[in-house]
Scaffold this motif. Structure first.
Motif, PDB file in Angstrom:
ATOM      1  N   GLN A  24       1.210   3.942  -3.190  1.00 26.98           N
ATOM      2  CA  GLN A  24       0.855   5.361  -3.054  1.00 26.98           C
ATOM      3  C   GLN A  24       1.864   6.236  -3.780  1.00 26.98           C
ATOM      4  OE1 GLN A  24      -0.039   6.849   0.908  1.00 26.98           O
ATOM      5  NE2 GLN A  24      -1.118   4.970   1.451  1.00 26.98           N
ATOM      6  N   ASP A  60       0.832  -1.210   0.000  1.00 25.90           N
ATOM      7  CA  ASP A  60       0.000   0.000   0.000  1.00 25.90           C
ATOM      8  C   ASP A  60       0.865   1.258   0.000  1.00 25.90           C
ATOM      9  OD1 ASP A  60      -2.354  -1.398  -0.040  1.00 25.90           O
ATOM     10  OD2 ASP A  60      -2.774  -1.183   2.103  1.00 25.90           O
ATOM     11  N   GLU A  61       1.895   1.282   0.859  1.00 22.22           N
ATOM     12  CA  GLU A  61       2.758   2.455   0.960  1.00 22.22           C
ATOM     13  C   GLU A  61       3.534   2.680  -0.343  1.00 22.22           C
ATOM     14  OE1 GLU A  61       2.901   4.581   3.603  1.00 22.22           O
ATOM     15  OE2 GLU A  61       1.248   3.430   4.456  1.00 22.22           O
TER      16      GLU A  61
END
Length: 293
Positions: A147, A143-144
């Motif tokens: 992004q 997820d990080e």
């Protein structure tokens, strides 16, 4: 030999005073938490192999502190100068950029009984927390990283019609690329046929990895990567190593918190990892979306 994991869990439950001299020598302490042994970390890496992880494609930096600044060279266009013996070389300032990092804690909490024995707690760490933490850790890291990928990508979707438009981007960008898509995009590539109904075999497999146009194909779930509209295919063509700097502190830690589940008279057994993702070189980061015919 002292079981390092048991010593770490015993420290988390009862503190340093409860440890024998042998156990104190076996456990590494970070504040009020115990650093889990190397074998535990290795086991998590093995478990992670079952899930698609973007971390291994990024530039991983081992950080010695939670906050700091690190210089990175910005690559592009520089060449060495030819000179003869006795010729004086003129110096040039290095083209660098300082990256500020701020490592955060990411963890999982599991309620355990206050009177739980060390062996029982060790079993919970091994059989419950470890496999769950391995999957959750990969999902969080992905997820990080995504992004940064999504926030920096140059959109090349205008006029795109099919997989050939993804190929055009690959052909026009420097190597060391990865192609990231979701399950729908992967199924789309694998199902393409020629006019005679023969599969084009666009996705090749070698050594357990998949490749599209010679570049490694990383497939995440449709929940991880979502197209802008139903029926659209989405692809990212990106040099993850240049784009994402992944700062991590060594090891996973285990500790307890008596206040989280105070009302139910339980302890919270907490396992943490620590990392930060920062952006550097975004020259090779492209997004393509299209609605296939």
């Amino acid at each position: 030999a002292v079981n390092e994991l048991r010593a770490a869990v015993k420290f988390a439950l009862h503190g340093k005073a409860a440890l024998t001299d042998e156990e104190r020598a076996a456990v590494n302490i970070d504040g009020n938490a115990a650093i889990l042994p190397e074998q535990f970390v290795n086991d998590i890496q093995v478990l992670r192999a079952g899930f698609p992880s973007l971390k291994n494609h990024c530039h991983i930096i081992k950080a010695s502190s939670n906050h700091g600044k690190m210089p990175f060279a910005k690559i592009g266009g520089k060449k060495l100068k030819k000179y003869k013996s006795g010729t004086k070389l003129t110096g040039e300032a290095a083209n660098t950029e300082d990256i500020q990092y701020n490592i955060e804690n990411y963890g999982a909490l599991v309620p355990i009984a206050n009177d739980l024995q060390e062996d029982e707690a060790v079993n919970i760490v091994q059989e419950v927390i470890k496999p769950d933490f391995a999957e959750a850790g990969v999902n969080t890291e992905n997820d990080e990283i995504m992004q940064i990928v999504e926030g920096s990508a140059v959109d090349k979707s205008t006029g795109a019609k099919d997989w050939r438009d993804v190929k055009k981007i690959i052909d026009g960008v420097l190597p060391t690329l990865r192609v990231i898509t979701n399950l729908s995009g992967s199924v789309y590539l694998k199902s393409q046929e020629d006019k005679n109904g023969r599969n084009l075999d666009l996705v090749k497999e070698a050594n357990g990895k998949e490749y599209f146009q010679g570049k490694e194909l990383i497939t995440l779930s449709d929940e991880d990567i979502t197209a802008s509209a139903t029926g659209k295919m989405i692809f990212y063509v990106v040099n993850l190593y240049a784009l994402v700097k992944f700062f991590e502190r060594k090891g996973y830690t285990v500790s307890t918190d008596k206040s989280v589940f105070f009302e139910s008279d339980e302890l919270a057994l907490k396992v943490q990892e620590r990392f930060d993702c920062e952006k550097l070189d975004e020259r090779a980061d492209f997004k393509v979306e299209f609605t296939p015919a």
